[in-house]
Design an enzyme around this catalytic site. Structure first.
Site, short mmCIF file in Angstrom:
data_model
loop_
_atom_site.label_atom_id
_atom_site.label_comp_id
_atom_site.label_asym_id
_atom_site.label_seq_id
_atom_site.Cartn_x
_atom_site.Cartn_y
_atom_site.Cartn_z
N ASP A 34 -0.94 1.21 -4.06
CA ASP A 34 -2.14 0.35 -4.65
C ASP A 34 -3.35 0.70 -4.85
O ASP A 34 -4.33 0.40 -5.23
CB ASP A 34 -2.68 -0.56 -3.78
CG ASP A 34 -3.21 -0.83 -2.32
OD1 ASP A 34 -2.58 0.20 -1.60
OD2 ASP A 34 -3.36 -1.53 -1.89
N SER B 160 0.93 -0.76 0.13
CA SER B 160 0.11 0.00 -0.02
C SER B 160 1.15 1.16 -0.05
O SER B 160 1.15 1.79 -1.33
CB SER B 160 -0.66 0.17 0.99
OG SER B 160 -1.88 0.86 0.75
N ASP C 221 -5.59 2.27 -3.37
CA ASP C 221 -6.51 1.81 -2.63
C ASP C 221 -7.70 3.24 -1.67
O ASP C 221 -8.35 3.30 -0.80
CB ASP C 221 -6.64 0.61 -1.00
CG ASP C 221 -5.44 0.42 -0.82
OD1 ASP C 221 -5.56 1.91 -0.08
OD2 ASP C 221 -5.54 0.16 0.11
N ASP D 76 -2.45 5.80 -3.04
CA ASP D 76 -1.10 5.21 -3.12
C ASP D 76 -0.74 4.35 -3.86
O ASP D 76 -1.60 4.22 -4.71
CB ASP D 76 -1.48 4.78 -1.75
CG ASP D 76 -2.60 4.18 -1.39
OD1 ASP D 76 -3.38 3.97 -2.35
OD2 ASP D 76 -2.65 3.04 -0.56
#
Length: 451
Positions: free
Chosen positions: A245, A102, A247, A243
C-alpha cells in the site's frame, strides 16, 4: 468479542477472518462513531484499496455499510494508503477507509480507518468502534430510508491530484538521478514511477504489473533481492522499495546494499536540521529502532524520542509535541508538514532530494548510522500474550539484559496482527545477539506452544 484492531487497523485472511459481513459492520460502526451528527448534510467518506483481488469484494461491503448508515461515499479506487489519507483531508470528509493489508501476503486483507483530516485513530476511538460493532450485532442500527440512504461517486483524478501534491513538496529537482523502484505489484504501481519522473529522476519500474494476486509476492520492501540485482544491472544511483500500500520506503545503494528505515530517518533528520525545519532538533522513532540510530543522532546533536511500535504511535507523539519527523525501522516515515501518515513515495522523493542537494551517494549519506548487530526472531505461539508475559520468559529476558549491559538491549513484544511474539536482541556482535535471541525464543515457545 475479541480485540479487532491491531497495530495498523483490522487484518486477517480475506473472506475467512475478514469477511464481507465484518467489513460491513465495521463500516457502519465507523460511520456512527466518526461522522458528525449535527451537520446539515450527510457524512462523507473516502474509500480506497490496494491491488488485492479481495479488495473488490470488501470495498463493496464497506460501501454498502457506509451508505446504509447514511454516509455519502467517494470511491478513489486503487491508491496508496497515504493518498487515501490525503484525499480524506482534501475533501474535508468525515472519515476515510483504506482496504489493504500493507506488506502482508495476498490472501490477507485489512481495513484501515482515518478520522477527519486524514488522521489515524487513537486507541480509545478504536475501542468505541469495536463496541459499536458488538452492539450492532445484537441490536439493529437506525437505518435511514429514501433520500437518507447514502450515495456513491467515483473520483477519477485522485492519483493525479496526489502526485501533484507529492512533487510540490520536493525542495530540489532530481535531475541526473537514476532510480529503480520496486512497486511490489501494489498501490505504488501507478503513482510512484510518475511522481519520481515528474520530479526529474530517470525511473526504471519493476514489479509494477499488479494482477490482483501478485501483490508483495517475492517483491517490494519485504523482498528486496530483485531490487538489489536490478540496481546493479541498470547502473542506477539507488533503488527504492515500497510495500503493497506504499506507506513504506526502504532503499538500496548503487552497490546493492540495503538502507533501512533507521538510516533513511537519519538522512532526512540531518537534511531537515540543515534546512531549519527539524522542530526542536528532535526525531521520533519506535523502540524497534537500532541503538545505532540513537548514538548517531546524539553525535549530531539531535534528540531521539521513542514510542511503542506502530506508526500511529509515532504520529501521536509527533502531533502531541508538534514535531516534524518520525518513523519506523521498517520504512514507515512520517513528515507531518506534508502528510498525515507514513508515506513511502513522499519519503523516496525527499531521500533523493537530499542526494541531489549534497551531491553525495546514498551509501555516503547512510554511513552516518553505524548499526549494531540486531537479530529478530518471530516466534509462532498459541497465545501471544502468554508467550510474552510468562514468568520463565521474563526471567530469561532479565538475565539477558544483565549480560548485555550497556553494549546491547532486548525487546520482547507480541505482534499486533499475527500469532507471533517478536524477540529482538542487539549486541556488540551478531553471534552474541543470535545466541541470546534464540535462548529467549525457546522460552517463548515453551511457554505458549502452537497447536
Amino acid at each position: 468479542m475479541g480485540r479487532l484492531f491491531g497495530t495498523d487497523g483490522v487484518r486477517g485472511r480475506a473472506n475467512a477472518d475478514l469477511t464481507p459481513e465484518l467489513a460491513l459492520a465495521l463500516a457502519v460502526a465507523a460511520a456512527h462513531t466518526l461522522a458528525e451528527t449535527d451537520r446539515s448534510h450527510p457524512p462523507l467518506a473516502v474509500v480506497g484499496r490496494d491491488t488485492r483481488a479481495s479488495g473488490e469484494m470488501l470495498e463493496a461491503a464497506v460501501v454498502a455499510g457506509l451508505t446504509s448508515a447514511g454516509a455519502n461515499v467517494v470511491r478513489v479506487g486503487v491508491l496508496p494508503t497515504p493518498a487515501v489519507a490525503f484525499l480524506t483531508a482534501e475533501a474535508k470528509a468525515d472519515l476515510g477507509v483504506m482496504l489493504s493489508a500493507s506488506h502482508n501476503p495476498m490472501p490477507d486483507n485489512g481495513i484501515k480507518l482515518f478520522a477527519a483530516g486524514g488522521h489515524k485513530l487513537p486507541d480509545e476511538i478504536e475501542m468505541q468502534i469495536e463496541a459499536a460493532v458488538e452492539t450492532n450485532a445484537t441490536t439493529a442500527w437506525d437505518r435511514p430510508i429514501g433520500a437518507g440512504v447514502g450515495r456513491v461517486h467515483d473520483l477519477l483524478d485522485g492519483a493525479d491530484h496526489y502526485v501533484q501534491h507529492l512533487v510540490g513538496t520536493v525542495p530540489h529537482r532530481l535531475d541526473g538521478i537514476k532510480v529503480v523502484v520496486d512497486c511490489a505489484n501494489g498501490a505504488a504501481a501507478e503513482v510512484a514511477p510518475v511522481a519520481y519522473r515528474e520530479a526529474g529522476a530517470e525511473v526504471i519500474a519493476i514489479h509494477a504489473d499488479p494482477d490482483g494476486l501478485n501483490i508483495n509476492d517475492d517483491c517490494g520492501s519485504n523482498h528486496i533481492e530483485a531490487l538489489r540485482a536490478a540496481v546493479v544491472e541498470h547502473g542506477a544511483h539507488l533503488g527504492i522499495a515500497h510495500d503493497g500500500d506504499a506507506d513504506r520506503c526502504l532503499a538500496v545503494t548503487a552497490d546493492g546494499d540495503e538502507v533501512d528505515g533507521d538510516q533513511v530517518m537519519a538522512i532526512l533528520a540531518l537534511a531537515m536540521r540543515d534546512a531549519g525545519t527539524l522542530t526542536q532538533d528532535t526525531l521520533v522513532a519506535t523502540v524497534m529502532s537500532n541503538l545505532g540510530l540513537r548514538l548517531a543522532m546524539s553525535a549530531q546533536g539531535i534528540r531521539l524520542v521513542e514510542t511503542k511500535v506502530g506508526d500511529r504511535y509515532v504520529l501521536e507523539e509527533l502531533r502531541a509535541s508538534g514535531l516534524a519527523l518520525g518513523g519506523e525501522q521498517s520504512g514507515h516515515i512520517v513528515m507531518p508538514a506534508h502528510a498525515t501518515t507514513g508515506d513511502g513515495v513522499l519519503t523516496g522523493l525527499h531521500l533523493m532530494a537530499r542526494m541531489a542537494a549534497t551531491g553525495q551517494t546514498l551509501a555516503e549519506l547512510a554511513s552516518v548510522v553505524t548499526k549494531l548487530p540486531q537479530v529478530l526472531i518471530n516466534v509462532p505461539v498459541g497465545d501471544r500474550t502468554v508467550g510474552a508475559a510468562a514468568p520463565a520468559v521474563r526471567t530469561e529476558v532479565e538475565q539477558a539484559e544483565a549480560e548485555l549491559g550497556e553494549t546491547g538491549r532486548v525487546l520482547l513484544r507480541p505482534s499486533g496482527t499475527e500469532p507471533l511474539v517478536r524477540v529482538m536482541v542487539e549486541a556488540a556482535t551478531e553471534a552474541t545477539a543470535r545466541t541470546v535471541a534464540e535462548r529467549i525464543a525457546e522460552q517463548v515457545r515453551t511457554a505458549s506452544p502452537t497447536a
